[in-house]
Enzyme design. Sequence first.
Site, PDB file in Angstrom:
ATOM      1  N   GLY A 230      20.372  81.513 -32.756  1.00 30.40           N
ATOM      2  CA  GLY A 230      19.475  81.030 -31.720  1.00 30.40           C
ATOM      3  C   GLY A 230      18.030  81.481 -31.806  1.00 30.40           C
ATOM      4  O   GLY A 230      17.222  81.129 -30.947  1.00 30.40           O
ATOM      5  N   GLU A 272      24.143  85.886 -36.462  1.00 30.01           N
ATOM      6  CA  GLU A 272      24.600  84.670 -37.161  1.00 30.01           C
ATOM      7  C   GLU A 272      23.534  83.590 -36.979  1.00 30.01           C
ATOM      8  O   GLU A 272      23.781  82.551 -36.398  1.00 30.01           O
ATOM      9  CB  GLU A 272      25.987  84.227 -36.688  1.00 30.01           C
ATOM     10  CG  GLU A 272      26.115  84.122 -35.196  1.00 30.01           C
ATOM     11  CD  GLU A 272      27.523  83.795 -34.711  1.00 30.01           C
ATOM     12  OE1 GLU A 272      28.498  84.118 -35.402  1.00 30.01           O
ATOM     13  OE2 GLU A 272      27.624  83.222 -33.619  1.00 30.01           O
ATOM     14  N   GLY A 274      21.032  80.660 -38.089  1.00 29.93           N
ATOM     15  CA  GLY A 274      20.976  79.551 -39.030  1.00 29.93           C
ATOM     16  C   GLY A 274      19.522  79.116 -39.196  1.00 29.93           C
ATOM     17  O   GLY A 274      18.876  79.365 -40.213  1.00 29.93           O
ATOM     18  N   ARG A 275      19.010  78.543 -38.126  1.00 28.36           N
ATOM     19  CA  ARG A 275      17.668  77.964 -38.122  1.00 28.36           C
ATOM     20  C   ARG A 275      16.584  78.891 -38.667  1.00 28.36           C
ATOM     21  O   ARG A 275      15.762  78.478 -39.490  1.00 28.36           O
ATOM     22  CB  ARG A 275      17.318  77.585 -36.688  1.00 28.36           C
ATOM     23  CG  ARG A 275      16.082  76.731 -36.509  1.00 28.36           C
ATOM     24  CD  ARG A 275      15.762  76.606 -35.012  1.00 28.36           C
ATOM     25  NE  ARG A 275      16.934  76.329 -34.217  1.00 28.36           N
ATOM     26  CZ  ARG A 275      17.388  75.119 -33.912  1.00 28.36           C
ATOM     27  NH1 ARG A 275      16.723  74.063 -34.323  1.00 28.36           N
ATOM     28  NH2 ARG A 275      18.475  74.968 -33.190  1.00 28.36           N
ATOM     29  N   ARG A 310      16.947  65.413 -35.163  1.00 30.26           N
ATOM     30  CA  ARG A 310      16.443  66.207 -34.045  1.00 30.26           C
ATOM     31  C   ARG A 310      15.380  65.476 -33.209  1.00 30.26           C
ATOM     32  O   ARG A 310      15.441  65.514 -31.978  1.00 30.26           O
ATOM     33  CB  ARG A 310      15.918  67.568 -34.528  1.00 30.26           C
ATOM     34  CG  ARG A 310      17.007  68.444 -35.184  1.00 30.26           C
ATOM     35  CD  ARG A 310      16.536  69.855 -35.487  1.00 30.26           C
ATOM     36  NE  ARG A 310      16.333  70.629 -34.285  1.00 30.26           N
ATOM     37  CZ  ARG A 310      15.189  70.833 -33.692  1.00 30.26           C
ATOM     38  NH1 ARG A 310      14.069  70.384 -34.234  1.00 30.26           N
ATOM     39  NH2 ARG A 310      15.110  71.508 -32.584  1.00 30.26           N
ATOM     40  N   CYS A 341      18.831  50.473 -36.172  1.00 29.49           N
ATOM     41  CA  CYS A 341      18.702  49.557 -35.040  1.00 29.49           C
ATOM     42  C   CYS A 341      18.943  50.354 -33.775  1.00 29.49           C
ATOM     43  O   CYS A 341      19.974  50.188 -33.105  1.00 29.49           O
ATOM     44  CB  CYS A 341      19.692  48.416 -35.167  1.00 29.49           C
ATOM     45  SG  CYS A 341      19.420  47.482 -36.667  1.00 29.49           S
TER      46      CYS A 341
HETATM   47  C1  PLP Z   1      24.833  76.980 -33.968  1.00 31.08           C
HETATM   48  C2  PLP Z   1      25.321  78.356 -33.921  1.00 31.08           C
HETATM   49  C3  PLP Z   1      24.634  79.380 -34.594  1.00 31.08           C
HETATM   50  C4  PLP Z   1      23.336  79.164 -35.310  1.00 31.08           C
HETATM   51  O1  PLP Z   1      22.341  78.727 -34.462  1.00 31.08           O
HETATM   52  P1  PLP Z   1      20.803  78.728 -34.950  1.00 31.08           P
HETATM   53  O2  PLP Z   1      20.084  78.113 -33.810  1.00 31.08           O
HETATM   54  O3  PLP Z   1      20.764  77.894 -36.171  1.00 31.08           O
HETATM   55  O4  PLP Z   1      20.439  80.141 -35.212  1.00 31.08           O
HETATM   56  C5  PLP Z   1      25.189  80.627 -34.577  1.00 31.08           C
HETATM   57  N1  PLP Z   1      26.343  80.874 -33.934  1.00 31.08           N
HETATM   58  C6  PLP Z   1      27.020  79.929 -33.283  1.00 31.08           C
HETATM   59  C7  PLP Z   1      28.277  80.278 -32.596  1.00 31.08           C
HETATM   60  C8  PLP Z   1      26.523  78.640 -33.232  1.00 31.08           C
HETATM   61  O5  PLP Z   1      27.192  77.699 -32.566  1.00 31.08           O
END
Ligand code: PLP
Length: 421
Positions: A230, A272, A274-275, A310, A341
Amino acid sequence: MATKSIPFSKEEIEKIIEKFPTPFHIYDEKAIRENARRFKKAFEWNEGFKEYFAIKATPNPYLMKILREEGFGIDCSSEAELELAKKVGMSGEEIMLTSNDTPASEFSAAKDLGAIINLDDISHIEYLEKNVGLPETICMRYNPGNLKKGNLIIGRPEEAKYGFTRDQIIEGYRILKNKGVKKFGIHTMVASNELDPDYFIETAEILFSLIAEVHEKAGVKISFANLGGGVGIPYKPEEKAVDLEYVSAGIQKLYKQKIAGNGLAPLKLFFELGRAITGPYGYLVAKVLHIKKTYKQFAGLDASMVNLMRPGMYGAYHHITVVGKESEPHNQKYDVTGSLCENNDKFAIDRMLPEVEPGDIVVIHDAGAHGHAMGFNYNGKLKSAELLLRENGEVVQIRRAETIEDYFATLDFSGLKDFEV
Ligand SMILES: *Cc1c(COP(=O)(O)O)cnc(C)c1O
Protein backbone atom coordinates in the site's frame (compact mmCIF):
# COMPACT_ATOMS: atom_id res chain seq x y z
CA MET A 1 6.14 22.81 -15.12
CA ALA A 2 6.73 19.60 -13.19
CA THR A 3 7.57 16.69 -15.44
CA LYS A 4 8.77 13.08 -15.49
CA SER A 5 11.71 11.57 -17.32
CA ILE A 6 12.08 8.37 -19.33
CA PRO A 7 15.13 6.07 -19.31
CA PHE A 8 15.63 6.07 -23.09
CA SER A 9 16.09 8.61 -25.86
CA LYS A 10 13.80 9.00 -28.88
CA GLU A 11 16.37 7.19 -31.07
CA GLU A 12 16.65 4.35 -28.58
CA ILE A 13 12.91 3.84 -28.28
CA GLU A 14 12.52 3.96 -32.07
CA LYS A 15 15.08 1.18 -32.34
CA ILE A 16 13.25 -0.90 -29.74
CA ILE A 17 9.97 -0.41 -31.63
CA GLU A 18 11.58 -1.68 -34.86
CA LYS A 19 12.05 -5.01 -33.12
CA PHE A 20 9.06 -5.05 -30.76
CA PRO A 21 5.93 -3.37 -32.13
CA THR A 22 3.84 -1.16 -29.86
CA PRO A 23 2.11 -1.36 -27.52
CA PHE A 24 4.38 -2.90 -24.88
CA HIS A 25 5.42 -2.47 -21.29
CA ILE A 26 9.09 -1.90 -20.62
CA TYR A 27 10.70 -2.16 -17.19
CA ASP A 28 13.95 -0.52 -16.11
CA GLU A 29 16.11 -3.12 -14.32
CA LYS A 30 18.68 -0.67 -13.03
CA ALA A 31 16.08 1.56 -11.42
CA ILE A 32 14.22 -1.42 -9.91
CA ARG A 33 17.44 -2.76 -8.36
CA GLU A 34 18.48 0.64 -6.99
CA ASN A 35 15.05 1.12 -5.46
CA ALA A 36 15.09 -2.38 -3.93
CA ARG A 37 18.51 -1.76 -2.37
CA ARG A 38 17.49 1.57 -0.95
CA PHE A 39 14.40 0.07 0.65
CA LYS A 40 16.37 -2.79 2.19
CA LYS A 41 19.04 -0.44 3.46
CA ALA A 42 16.44 1.79 5.12
CA PHE A 43 15.37 -1.13 7.32
CA GLU A 44 18.73 -2.82 7.85
CA TRP A 45 18.51 -2.05 11.58
CA ASN A 46 15.86 -4.78 11.84
CA GLU A 47 17.40 -8.25 11.79
CA GLY A 48 15.42 -10.54 9.52
CA PHE A 49 13.71 -7.65 7.70
CA LYS A 50 12.16 -8.88 4.47
CA GLU A 51 10.08 -7.48 1.67
CA TYR A 52 7.73 -9.97 0.03
CA PHE A 53 7.05 -8.54 -3.40
CA ALA A 54 3.28 -8.57 -4.02
CA ILE A 55 3.52 -10.56 -7.21
CA LYS A 56 0.02 -9.63 -8.35
CA ALA A 57 1.41 -6.17 -9.15
CA THR A 58 3.68 -7.49 -11.92
CA PRO A 59 3.58 -11.27 -12.15
CA ASN A 60 6.60 -11.80 -14.34
CA PRO A 61 9.17 -14.48 -13.39
CA TYR A 62 12.10 -12.48 -14.78
CA LEU A 63 11.32 -9.51 -12.56
CA MET A 64 10.80 -11.85 -9.61
CA LYS A 65 14.18 -13.44 -10.25
CA ILE A 66 15.81 -10.02 -10.14
CA LEU A 67 13.99 -9.09 -6.94
CA ARG A 68 14.83 -12.42 -5.35
CA GLU A 69 18.47 -11.77 -6.07
CA GLU A 70 18.04 -8.51 -4.19
CA GLY A 71 16.82 -10.54 -1.21
CA PHE A 72 13.07 -10.17 -1.66
CA GLY A 73 10.50 -12.86 -1.03
CA ILE A 74 7.20 -13.23 -2.82
CA ASP A 75 3.67 -12.50 -1.64
CA CYS A 76 1.09 -14.68 -3.37
CA SER A 77 -2.67 -14.75 -3.28
CA SER A 78 -3.63 -17.49 -5.73
CA GLU A 79 -2.57 -20.91 -6.87
CA ALA A 80 -1.15 -19.55 -10.11
CA GLU A 81 0.98 -17.06 -8.17
CA LEU A 82 2.26 -19.86 -5.93
CA GLU A 83 3.10 -21.84 -9.06
CA LEU A 84 5.01 -18.85 -10.41
CA ALA A 85 7.00 -18.71 -7.15
CA LYS A 86 7.77 -22.40 -7.54
CA LYS A 87 8.87 -21.94 -11.14
CA VAL A 88 11.27 -19.19 -10.04
CA GLY A 89 12.71 -21.74 -7.59
CA MET A 90 11.30 -20.20 -4.44
CA SER A 91 10.19 -22.17 -1.40
CA GLY A 92 9.69 -22.07 2.36
CA GLU A 93 9.69 -18.74 4.15
CA GLU A 94 10.56 -16.92 0.96
CA ILE A 95 6.87 -17.23 0.13
CA MET A 96 3.90 -15.78 1.92
CA LEU A 97 0.29 -16.60 1.05
CA THR A 98 -1.94 -13.65 1.86
CA SER A 99 -5.29 -14.50 0.38
CA ASN A 100 -8.94 -14.26 1.34
CA ASP A 101 -11.97 -16.44 0.70
CA THR A 102 -9.29 -19.07 0.17
CA PRO A 103 -9.99 -22.47 -1.43
CA ALA A 104 -8.46 -25.59 0.18
CA SER A 105 -6.37 -26.24 -2.95
CA GLU A 106 -4.59 -22.93 -2.41
CA PHE A 107 -3.80 -23.67 1.23
CA SER A 108 -2.59 -27.05 0.15
CA ALA A 109 -0.30 -25.67 -2.56
CA ALA A 110 1.13 -23.18 -0.05
CA LYS A 111 1.72 -25.85 2.56
CA ASP A 112 3.47 -28.09 0.00
CA LEU A 113 5.86 -25.23 -0.76
CA GLY A 114 6.43 -24.58 2.95
CA ALA A 115 5.10 -21.05 2.46
CA ILE A 116 4.00 -18.89 5.35
CA ILE A 117 0.21 -19.02 5.42
CA ASN A 118 -1.51 -15.82 6.43
CA LEU A 119 -5.08 -16.50 7.52
CA ASP A 120 -7.79 -13.99 6.70
CA ASP A 121 -10.48 -15.21 9.08
CA ILE A 122 -10.95 -17.10 12.34
CA SER A 123 -13.07 -19.74 10.57
CA HIS A 124 -10.08 -20.54 8.37
CA ILE A 125 -8.25 -22.11 11.32
CA GLU A 126 -10.65 -25.04 11.35
CA TYR A 127 -10.90 -25.07 7.55
CA LEU A 128 -7.11 -25.26 7.19
CA GLU A 129 -6.77 -27.91 9.88
CA LYS A 130 -9.51 -30.07 8.41
CA ASN A 131 -8.46 -29.77 4.77
CA VAL A 132 -4.66 -29.70 4.82
CA GLY A 133 -3.51 -29.74 8.44
CA LEU A 134 -1.91 -26.94 10.41
CA PRO A 135 1.66 -25.96 9.61
CA GLU A 136 4.20 -25.05 12.32
CA THR A 137 4.14 -21.37 11.42
CA ILE A 138 1.02 -19.30 11.01
CA CYS A 139 0.30 -15.66 10.43
CA MET A 140 -3.05 -13.91 10.84
CA ARG A 141 -4.40 -10.76 9.26
CA TYR A 142 -5.67 -8.08 11.58
CA ASN A 143 -8.39 -5.62 10.61
CA PRO A 144 -8.14 -2.63 12.96
CA GLY A 145 -11.72 -1.54 12.28
CA ASN A 146 -12.40 2.01 13.38
CA LEU A 147 -8.90 2.39 14.88
CA LYS A 148 -7.78 3.33 11.41
CA LYS A 149 -9.20 5.78 8.89
CA GLY A 150 -8.58 3.81 5.71
CA ASN A 151 -8.13 5.42 2.35
CA LEU A 152 -9.80 5.81 -1.01
CA ILE A 153 -8.95 2.63 -2.91
CA ILE A 154 -9.20 0.14 -0.07
CA GLY A 155 -11.96 1.91 1.86
CA ARG A 156 -12.66 2.09 5.59
CA PRO A 157 -11.27 -0.93 7.47
CA GLU A 158 -14.60 -1.73 9.17
CA GLU A 159 -16.23 -1.96 5.73
CA ALA A 160 -13.43 -4.08 4.30
CA LYS A 161 -13.78 -7.81 3.81
CA TYR A 162 -10.29 -8.53 5.12
CA GLY A 163 -8.90 -9.76 8.39
CA PHE A 164 -9.81 -10.69 11.97
CA THR A 165 -11.26 -8.32 14.56
CA ARG A 166 -9.11 -7.63 17.61
CA ASP A 167 -10.95 -10.12 19.83
CA GLN A 168 -10.92 -12.75 17.11
CA ILE A 169 -7.20 -12.50 16.50
CA ILE A 170 -6.36 -12.85 20.20
CA GLU A 171 -8.64 -15.87 20.33
CA GLY A 172 -6.98 -17.17 17.17
CA TYR A 173 -3.53 -17.15 18.80
CA ARG A 174 -4.93 -19.01 21.83
CA ILE A 175 -6.50 -21.67 19.65
CA LEU A 176 -3.44 -22.13 17.45
CA LYS A 177 -1.11 -22.32 20.45
CA ASN A 178 -3.28 -25.05 21.96
CA LYS A 179 -3.20 -26.90 18.67
CA GLY A 180 0.60 -26.93 18.73
CA VAL A 181 1.50 -24.19 16.26
CA LYS A 182 5.07 -23.11 17.09
CA LYS A 183 5.72 -19.83 15.34
CA PHE A 184 3.43 -16.85 14.88
CA GLY A 185 3.17 -13.82 12.70
CA ILE A 186 0.80 -10.90 12.47
CA HIS A 187 -0.24 -8.97 9.41
CA THR A 188 -2.28 -5.95 8.51
CA MET A 189 -2.90 -3.97 5.36
CA VAL A 190 -5.18 -1.01 5.51
CA ALA A 191 -3.94 1.30 2.79
CA SER A 192 -3.57 1.35 -0.92
CA ASN A 193 -1.49 3.86 -2.84
CA GLU A 194 -1.01 5.93 0.32
CA LEU A 195 1.53 8.76 0.10
CA ASP A 196 1.46 9.92 3.72
CA PRO A 197 4.53 8.38 5.42
CA ASP A 198 3.03 8.81 8.90
CA TYR A 199 0.24 6.46 7.90
CA PHE A 200 2.69 3.54 7.89
CA ILE A 201 4.27 4.54 11.20
CA GLU A 202 0.80 4.67 12.74
CA THR A 203 0.02 1.21 11.33
CA ALA A 204 3.18 -0.15 12.96
CA GLU A 205 2.15 1.43 16.24
CA ILE A 206 -1.26 -0.28 16.11
CA LEU A 207 0.37 -3.63 15.38
CA PHE A 208 3.03 -3.21 18.08
CA SER A 209 0.36 -2.51 20.72
CA LEU A 210 -1.57 -5.55 19.59
CA ILE A 211 1.56 -7.70 19.77
CA ALA A 212 1.94 -6.70 23.44
CA GLU A 213 -1.72 -7.48 24.08
CA VAL A 214 -1.46 -10.89 22.40
CA HIS A 215 1.55 -11.68 24.56
CA GLU A 216 -0.31 -10.70 27.67
CA LYS A 217 -3.68 -12.29 26.92
CA ALA A 218 -2.79 -15.36 24.84
CA GLY A 219 0.74 -15.99 26.10
CA VAL A 220 2.02 -16.00 22.53
CA LYS A 221 5.22 -14.34 21.42
CA ILE A 222 4.99 -13.10 17.87
CA SER A 223 8.05 -13.58 15.64
CA PHE A 224 7.23 -11.37 12.71
CA ALA A 225 4.97 -8.49 11.82
CA ASN A 226 3.97 -7.94 8.20
CA LEU A 227 3.03 -4.31 7.64
CA GLY A 228 1.41 -5.09 4.30
CA GLY A 229 1.61 -3.21 1.04
CA GLY A 230 0.00 0.00 0.00
CA VAL A 231 2.91 2.43 -0.13
CA GLY A 232 1.92 4.85 -2.85
CA ILE A 233 3.92 6.33 -5.67
CA PRO A 234 3.86 9.87 -7.04
CA TYR A 235 1.78 9.37 -10.17
CA LYS A 236 1.53 13.13 -10.57
CA PRO A 237 4.81 14.92 -11.25
CA GLU A 238 4.23 17.33 -8.39
CA GLU A 239 3.62 14.57 -5.81
CA LYS A 240 6.33 13.38 -3.46
CA ALA A 241 7.43 9.77 -3.02
CA VAL A 242 7.04 8.21 0.43
CA ASP A 243 10.31 8.78 2.29
CA LEU A 244 11.15 5.22 3.34
CA GLU A 245 14.04 6.35 5.54
CA TYR A 246 11.61 8.54 7.45
CA VAL A 247 9.10 5.68 7.77
CA SER A 248 11.88 3.37 8.94
CA ALA A 249 13.15 5.84 11.54
CA GLY A 250 9.63 6.34 12.89
CA ILE A 251 9.05 2.60 13.13
CA GLN A 252 12.46 2.04 14.73
CA LYS A 253 11.63 4.49 17.48
CA LEU A 254 8.36 2.67 18.22
CA TYR A 255 10.13 -0.68 18.04
CA LYS A 256 12.52 0.41 20.78
CA GLN A 257 9.69 1.56 23.02
CA LYS A 258 6.98 -1.00 22.43
CA ILE A 259 8.79 -4.14 21.30
CA ALA A 260 12.32 -4.11 22.73
CA GLY A 261 11.12 -2.11 25.76
CA ASN A 262 8.53 -4.77 26.61
CA GLY A 263 10.76 -7.79 26.17
CA LEU A 264 9.09 -8.65 22.87
CA ALA A 265 12.22 -8.52 20.70
CA PRO A 266 13.34 -9.88 18.35
CA LEU A 267 10.50 -9.13 15.99
CA LYS A 268 11.18 -9.38 12.30
CA LEU A 269 9.49 -6.80 10.15
CA PHE A 270 8.06 -7.69 6.77
CA PHE A 271 6.39 -5.68 4.04
CA GLU A 272 4.53 -6.90 0.97
CA LEU A 273 4.76 -3.88 -1.28
CA GLY A 274 3.99 -4.17 -4.95
CA ARG A 275 3.43 -0.74 -6.43
CA ALA A 276 6.30 1.04 -4.68
CA ILE A 277 8.79 -1.61 -5.86
CA THR A 278 8.20 -1.66 -9.62
CA GLY A 279 5.47 0.92 -10.34
CA PRO A 280 7.56 3.95 -11.27
CA TYR A 281 10.04 1.85 -13.27
CA GLY A 282 7.64 0.46 -15.84
CA TYR A 283 6.32 2.32 -18.90
CA LEU A 284 3.57 1.60 -21.35
CA VAL A 285 4.80 2.56 -24.79
CA ALA A 286 2.20 3.14 -27.49
CA LYS A 287 1.76 4.95 -30.78
CA VAL A 288 -0.83 7.48 -31.80
CA LEU A 289 -3.12 5.96 -34.45
CA HIS A 290 -5.63 8.73 -35.04
CA ILE A 291 -6.34 12.30 -34.12
CA LYS A 292 -10.04 12.99 -33.98
CA LYS A 293 -11.71 16.35 -33.58
CA THR A 294 -15.40 16.49 -32.67
CA TYR A 295 -16.76 18.27 -29.61
CA LYS A 296 -13.41 17.47 -28.06
CA GLN A 297 -9.98 16.61 -29.36
CA PHE A 298 -8.99 12.92 -29.12
CA ALA A 299 -5.62 11.25 -29.50
CA GLY A 300 -6.35 7.57 -30.16
CA LEU A 301 -3.60 5.12 -29.26
CA ASP A 302 -2.84 1.57 -30.34
CA ALA A 303 -3.08 0.64 -26.63
CA SER A 304 -6.25 0.43 -24.57
CA MET A 305 -7.57 -0.25 -21.07
CA VAL A 306 -6.46 -3.83 -21.70
CA ASN A 307 -2.87 -2.64 -21.29
CA LEU A 308 -3.52 -0.30 -18.38
CA MET A 309 -6.92 -0.05 -16.78
CA ARG A 310 -6.22 2.21 -13.81
CA PRO A 311 -7.26 5.45 -15.54
CA GLY A 312 -10.48 3.92 -16.87
CA MET A 313 -11.27 2.03 -13.69
CA TYR A 314 -10.29 4.49 -10.96
CA GLY A 315 -9.93 7.71 -12.89
CA ALA A 316 -6.26 7.42 -11.90
CA TYR A 317 -3.74 9.93 -13.21
CA HIS A 318 -0.88 8.57 -15.32
CA HIS A 319 1.59 11.04 -16.69
CA ILE A 320 2.06 11.00 -20.46
CA THR A 321 5.16 11.97 -22.40
CA VAL A 322 5.00 12.49 -26.15
CA VAL A 323 8.49 11.34 -27.08
CA GLY A 324 10.63 14.01 -28.74
CA LYS A 325 8.12 16.76 -27.97
CA GLU A 326 8.98 17.14 -24.28
CA SER A 327 10.06 20.76 -24.61
CA GLU A 328 7.33 21.90 -26.98
CA PRO A 329 4.55 24.02 -25.48
CA HIS A 330 1.84 21.85 -23.91
CA ASN A 331 -0.96 23.99 -25.28
CA GLN A 332 -3.35 21.42 -26.75
CA LYS A 333 -6.07 19.67 -24.80
CA TYR A 334 -6.70 15.99 -25.54
CA ASP A 335 -8.60 13.01 -24.31
CA VAL A 336 -6.10 10.21 -24.84
CA THR A 337 -8.11 7.14 -25.76
CA GLY A 338 -7.92 3.43 -26.39
CA SER A 339 -10.08 1.50 -28.82
CA LEU A 340 -12.50 -0.43 -26.59
CA CYS A 341 -16.20 0.08 -27.20
CA GLU A 342 -16.36 1.51 -23.73
CA ASN A 343 -16.26 5.25 -23.17
CA ASN A 344 -14.19 4.80 -19.98
CA ASP A 345 -11.32 3.63 -22.16
CA LYS A 346 -9.32 6.82 -21.78
CA PHE A 347 -5.77 7.15 -20.48
CA ALA A 348 -6.32 10.81 -19.79
CA ILE A 349 -9.13 13.33 -20.00
CA ASP A 350 -8.54 17.00 -20.85
CA ARG A 351 -4.78 16.51 -20.71
CA MET A 352 -2.59 19.37 -21.90
CA LEU A 353 -0.05 18.00 -24.37
CA PRO A 354 2.05 19.32 -27.22
CA GLU A 355 0.40 19.07 -30.62
CA VAL A 356 0.16 15.33 -31.32
CA GLU A 357 0.18 13.62 -34.72
CA PRO A 358 -0.49 10.07 -35.90
CA GLY A 359 2.72 8.05 -35.53
CA ASP A 360 3.92 9.89 -32.44
CA ILE A 361 5.31 7.67 -29.72
CA VAL A 362 3.63 8.10 -26.38
CA VAL A 363 5.01 6.90 -23.06
CA ILE A 364 2.57 6.37 -20.21
CA HIS A 365 4.41 6.53 -16.91
CA ASP A 366 4.18 4.51 -13.70
CA ALA A 367 2.80 1.44 -15.43
CA GLY A 368 5.22 -0.96 -13.73
CA ALA A 369 2.69 -2.26 -11.20
CA HIS A 370 -1.00 -3.09 -11.53
CA GLY A 371 -0.57 -2.30 -15.25
CA HIS A 372 -0.09 -5.25 -17.57
CA ALA A 373 -1.19 -7.50 -14.70
CA MET A 374 -4.74 -6.15 -14.66
CA GLY A 375 -5.19 -6.72 -18.37
CA PHE A 376 -8.18 -8.53 -19.76
CA ASN A 377 -9.51 -9.65 -23.12
CA TYR A 378 -12.73 -7.68 -23.35
CA ASN A 379 -13.66 -6.75 -26.90
CA GLY A 380 -11.27 -9.42 -28.18
CA LYS A 381 -8.27 -7.27 -27.37
CA LEU A 382 -4.96 -9.02 -26.86
CA LYS A 383 -2.51 -8.43 -24.03
CA SER A 384 0.76 -6.84 -25.02
CA ALA A 385 4.37 -7.89 -24.56
CA GLU A 386 6.62 -7.07 -21.60
CA LEU A 387 10.20 -5.99 -22.19
CA LEU A 388 13.10 -5.46 -19.85
CA LEU A 389 15.71 -2.76 -20.24
CA ARG A 390 18.78 -4.48 -18.80
CA GLU A 391 21.45 -2.66 -16.87
CA ASN A 392 23.80 -2.87 -19.89
CA GLY A 393 21.23 -1.16 -22.12
CA GLU A 394 20.15 -4.36 -23.87
CA VAL A 395 16.40 -4.90 -24.29
CA VAL A 396 14.95 -8.39 -23.86
CA GLN A 397 11.41 -9.66 -24.17
CA ILE A 398 10.21 -11.18 -20.90
CA ARG A 399 6.68 -11.97 -22.06
CA ARG A 400 5.48 -12.17 -25.63
CA ALA A 401 2.32 -10.46 -26.78
CA GLU A 402 -0.81 -12.58 -27.02
CA THR A 403 -1.85 -13.80 -30.44
CA ILE A 404 -5.26 -14.49 -31.93
CA GLU A 405 -4.52 -18.20 -31.30
CA ASP A 406 -4.15 -17.49 -27.58
CA TYR A 407 -7.51 -15.75 -27.63
CA PHE A 408 -9.21 -18.79 -29.13
CA ALA A 409 -7.24 -21.37 -27.13
CA THR A 410 -10.11 -22.12 -24.76
CA LEU A 411 -12.67 -22.66 -27.54
CA ASP A 412 -13.11 -25.88 -29.46
CA PHE A 413 -14.54 -25.12 -32.89
CA SER A 414 -14.57 -28.74 -33.94
CA GLY A 415 -17.86 -29.25 -32.11
CA LEU A 416 -19.53 -26.41 -34.00
CA LYS A 417 -20.35 -28.44 -37.11
CA ASP A 418 -22.45 -30.97 -35.18
CA PHE A 419 -23.92 -28.46 -32.78
CA GLU A 420 -27.68 -28.39 -33.43
CA VAL A 421 -29.46 -25.07 -33.08
C1 PLP B 1 -2.49 -5.73 -3.34
C2 PLP B 1 -1.86 -6.19 -2.11
C3 PLP B 1 -0.53 -5.83 -1.81
C4 PLP B 1 0.28 -4.91 -2.67
O1 PLP B 1 -0.29 -3.65 -2.76
P1 PLP B 1 0.56 -2.42 -3.36
O2 PLP B 1 -0.41 -1.31 -3.37
O3 PLP B 1 0.97 -2.84 -4.72
O4 PLP B 1 1.72 -2.22 -2.46
C5 PLP B 1 0.03 -6.36 -0.69
N1 PLP B 1 -0.67 -7.19 0.12
C6 PLP B 1 -1.93 -7.54 -0.13
C7 PLP B 1 -2.62 -8.44 0.81
C8 PLP B 1 -2.58 -7.04 -1.24
O5 PLP B 1 -3.85 -7.38 -1.47
